[in-house]
Design a protein around this motif. Structure first.
Motif, PDB file in Angstrom:
ATOM      1  N   UNK A   1       0.811  -1.224   0.000  1.00  0.00           N
ATOM      2  CA  UNK A   1       0.000   0.000   0.000  1.00  0.00           C
ATOM      3  C   UNK A   1       0.842   1.271   0.000  1.00  0.00           C
ATOM      4  N   UNK A   2       1.976   1.262   0.709  1.00  0.00           N
ATOM      5  CA  UNK A   2       2.835   2.442   0.728  1.00  0.00           C
ATOM      6  C   UNK A   2       3.403   2.753  -0.644  1.00  0.00           C
ATOM      7  N   UNK A   3       3.851   1.727  -1.335  1.00  0.00           N
ATOM      8  CA  UNK A   3       4.375   1.918  -2.695  1.00  0.00           C
ATOM      9  C   UNK A   3       3.257   2.388  -3.630  1.00  0.00           C
ATOM     10  N   UNK A   4       2.063   1.819  -3.462  1.00  0.00           N
ATOM     11  CA  UNK A   4       0.919   2.254  -4.279  1.00  0.00           C
ATOM     12  C   UNK A   4       0.614   3.728  -4.055  1.00  0.00           C
ATOM     13  N   UNK A   5       0.623   4.149  -2.799  1.00  0.00           N
ATOM     14  CA  UNK A   5       0.367   5.561  -2.504  1.00  0.00           C
ATOM     15  C   UNK A   5       1.398   6.453  -3.175  1.00  0.00           C
ATOM     16  N   UNK A   6       2.668   6.060  -3.045  1.00  0.00           N
ATOM     17  CA  UNK A   6       3.732   6.860  -3.627  1.00  0.00           C
ATOM     18  C   UNK A   6       3.598   6.985  -5.135  1.00  0.00           C
ATOM     19  N   UNK A   7       3.378   5.855  -5.808  1.00  0.00           N
ATOM     20  CA  UNK A   7       3.261   5.878  -7.270  1.00  0.00           C
ATOM     21  C   UNK A   7       2.027   6.670  -7.720  1.00  0.00           C
ATOM     22  N   UNK A   8       0.925   6.507  -6.993  1.00  0.00           N
ATOM     23  CA  UNK A   8      -0.296   7.239  -7.356  1.00  0.00           C
ATOM     24  C   UNK A   8      -0.091   8.748  -7.204  1.00  0.00           C
ATOM     25  N   UNK A   9       0.599   9.155  -6.157  1.00  0.00           N
ATOM     26  CA  UNK A   9       0.863  10.585  -5.975  1.00  0.00           C
ATOM     27  C   UNK A   9       1.842  11.109  -7.022  1.00  0.00           C
ATOM     28  N   UNK A  10       2.778  10.275  -7.458  1.00  0.00           N
ATOM     29  CA  UNK A  10       3.699  10.698  -8.516  1.00  0.00           C
ATOM     30  C   UNK A  10       2.941  10.929  -9.821  1.00  0.00           C
ATOM     31  N   UNK A  11       1.986  10.056 -10.119  1.00  0.00           N
ATOM     32  CA  UNK A  11       1.165  10.247 -11.321  1.00  0.00           C
ATOM     33  C   UNK A  11       0.364  11.547 -11.215  1.00  0.00           C
ATOM     34  N   UNK A  12      -0.208  11.788 -10.034  1.00  0.00           N
ATOM     35  CA  UNK A  12      -0.977  13.015  -9.818  1.00  0.00           C
ATOM     36  C   UNK A  12      -0.098  14.253  -9.993  1.00  0.00           C
ATOM     37  N   UNK A  13       1.091  14.208  -9.394  1.00  0.00           N
ATOM     38  CA  UNK A  13       2.013  15.345  -9.508  1.00  0.00           C
ATOM     39  C   UNK A  13       2.432  15.570 -10.953  1.00  0.00           C
ATOM     40  N   UNK A  14       2.637  14.482 -11.692  1.00  0.00           N
ATOM     41  CA  UNK A  14       3.038  14.612 -13.096  1.00  0.00           C
ATOM     42  C   UNK A  14       1.924  15.245 -13.928  1.00  0.00           C
ATOM     43  N   UNK A  15       0.688  14.803 -13.720  1.00  0.00           N
ATOM     44  CA  UNK A  15      -0.447  15.361 -14.472  1.00  0.00           C
ATOM     45  C   UNK A  15      -0.589  16.857 -14.177  1.00  0.00           C
ATOM     46  N   UNK A  16      -0.506  17.230 -12.910  1.00  0.00           N
ATOM     47  CA  UNK A  16      -0.598  18.648 -12.542  1.00  0.00           C
ATOM     48  C   UNK A  16       0.543  19.436 -13.181  1.00  0.00           C
ATOM     49  N   UNK A  17       1.751  18.854 -13.167  1.00  0.00           N
ATOM     50  CA  UNK A  17       2.928  19.543 -13.707  1.00  0.00           C
ATOM     51  C   UNK A  17       2.799  19.771 -15.211  1.00  0.00           C
ATOM     52  N   UNK A  18       2.266  18.790 -15.929  1.00  0.00           N
ATOM     53  CA  UNK A  18       2.083  18.930 -17.372  1.00  0.00           C
ATOM     54  C   UNK A  18       1.038  19.999 -17.669  1.00  0.00           C
ATOM     55  N   UNK A  19      -0.066  19.959 -16.937  1.00  0.00           N
ATOM     56  CA  UNK A  19      -1.143  20.931 -17.179  1.00  0.00           C
ATOM     57  C   UNK A  19      -0.697  22.360 -16.889  1.00  0.00           C
ATOM     58  N   UNK A  20       0.128  22.526 -15.876  1.00  0.00           N
ATOM     59  CA  UNK A  20       0.527  23.878 -15.465  1.00  0.00           C
ATOM     60  C   UNK A  20       1.911  24.275 -15.982  1.00  0.00           C
ATOM     61  N   UNK A  21       2.529  23.388 -16.751  1.00  0.00           N
ATOM     62  CA  UNK A  21       3.808  23.726 -17.357  1.00  0.00           C
ATOM     63  C   UNK A  21       4.945  23.925 -16.370  1.00  0.00           C
ATOM     64  N   UNK A  22       4.992  23.099 -15.332  1.00  0.00           N
ATOM     65  CA  UNK A  22       6.076  23.214 -14.361  1.00  0.00           C
ATOM     66  C   UNK A  22       7.404  22.825 -15.017  1.00  0.00           C
TER      67      UNK A  22
END
Length: 425
Positions: A176-197
């Motif tokens: 579950x810890x690894x799942x949480x980490x990977x899921x948050x990385x996907x979320x951060x990546x999507x936000x970063x692409x949308x906002x041009x980080x």
């Protein structure tokens, strides 16, 4: 009347911001005096709650984490994580999360993770062009992985409360810890692409190898802890002591960033943090004893079972309750007060104890990032020099992500039980 006073003082104390441990103690003392119970019962029940051998591992793991943090662990782990994911869009956000996954395997506490990783990453992300609210939010959200990936202080508490093997609890949290980490990385990546980080250039395989070499001794500590528990060579308490000695040797003699003059201060800081946790355990045990004597847990279980005995709905109700409690109460206090009665409810409808313990801890970890008492939110907002409101808004996508992982773990028991069943007899 006594029960009404107990809850009135407890809820009132939380509303006005009195520390949870003191609130538990004051409300319990008021009940004892009103009920005519001899006051000597209070220290007796406090001591009984703290007099559990496995709880001695908490000071050891806290000391080991502080020694490794002061000994150069944070910067080495961040460098290693950055060498792997820093080149992706929003790479510093991904580095933040992956560093928390690695660092959490050493400290076992979310607040230590938020303060240590956040102290380096939040200013660095702001300087690199990331918004301050996103920098604080991603740090706070990722810090909740720390107490899921072993070692984990909340899981030690659960083991002491329920008799579930601490080694199995540690293993149950890994997936579950690894799942949480990977899921948050996907979320951060999507936000970063949308906002041009921003993104960094690829630093090459050589940097990955060099940074891994620098972080190797730190990362090996997690494997030392797990091996000691699974092999049967050491109890959790003994493993914590070994980890502390290992952390001192690595920090002082391998990394050479831990001056001996700092050692007394680190020991005192660790002792104070440990005392705070154990005091909370003691007061919460008195509060829990009062609830049991008033049969409140049984009434709670009967109330739920009168609504439904369907395991799917019971899991949903438990999760809703814990998410709500986690918004207002410190994790360890919530575990001590609610875990045993909710475990009885869960087993009554056929939920495996190890599975329940895993999603209960995961649930309350999410509470560390929810207002109004989300400790990690306050820590990261303070480092970012922001008011709480913009950080709360920025963390919402990560909260939704973590709740999705919580539901998966809650309804797919194998995510929690597969690894313990595979590695333990």
């Amino acid at each position: 009347m006594e029960v009404a006073v107990l809850f009135a003082i407890f809820i009132g104390g939380l509303i006005v911001g009195i520390p949870v441990a003191i609130t538990l103690g004051l409300s319990s003392l008021a009940y004892i005096l009103l009920a005519g119970i001899p006051p000597v019962v209070m220290p007796q029940k406090m001591y009984a709650g703290m007099d559990v051998f496995v709880l001695l591992s908490i000071p050891g793991f806290i000391l080991a984490g502080n020694l490794m943090n002061q000994g150069g662990i944070t910067t080495r782990i961040i460098r290693f994580a950055n060498s792997i994911v820093g080149w992706i869009r929003g790479g510093l956000g991904l580095t933040n999360i992956s560093a928390s996954m690695l660092f959490g395997g050493i400290t076992g506490t979310a607040v230590a993770d938020a303060a240590s990783i956040g102290g380096v990453m939040i200013p660095g992300m702001k300087k690199a062009g990331y918004p301050a609210d996103f920098s604080a939010a991603v740090t706070a959200a990722s810090s909740t992985v720390g107490p899921i990936i072993p070692p984990s202080v909340p899981m030690i508490i659960v083991g002491a409360l329920s008799g579930i093997s601490v080694g199995q609890m540690f293993l149950a949290g890994a997936v579950p810890g690894i799942m949480m980490g990977l899921a948050m990385m996907i979320t951060a990546y999507v936000i970063s692409v949308r906002k041009g980080f921003p993104r960094q250039s690829w630093q090459g395989v050589g940097e990955v190898v060099r940074s891994f070499g620098g972080a190797f001794w730190a990362l090996a500590m997690t494997f030392l802890i797990i091996y000691g528990l699974l092999s049967g060579l050491a109890t959790p308490t003994e493993t914590a002591v070994v980890a502390s000695v290992y952390a001192f040797v690595v920090g002082a003699f391998i990394y050479r960033e831990l001056p001996l003059r700092k050692l007394p201060g680190i020991i005192v800081e660790s002792a104070v943090a440990s005392a705070g946790i154990l005091a909370l355990v003691g007061f919460a045990n008195v509060f829990g004893w009062i609830l049991v004597s008033e049969r409140i847990p049984q009434a709670l279980a009967d109330a739920v079972l009168s609504i439904t005995d369907n395991p799917i709905l019971v899991i949903l109700l438990i999760n809703i309750l814990l998410l709500f409690v986690g918004m207002f109460m410190e994790t360890i206090a919530a575990l001590i007060i609610l875990f045993v009665p909710l475990l009885s409810l869960a087993t009554a409808v056929g939920i495996e104890p190890l599975h329940f313990a895993t999603f209960a801890v995961l649930n309350l970890m999410i509470g560390l990032t929810t207002p109004p008492v989300g400790v990690c939110l306050f820590v990261c907002a303070g480092i970012a020099r922001l008011p709480l409101a913009p950080v709360v808004v920025a963390i919402m996508p990560f909260l939704l992500t973590n709740i999705t992982v919580l539901l998966l773990v809650s309804y797919i028991p194998a995510l929690a039980t597969w690894l313990p069943s595979l590695l333990t007899p």
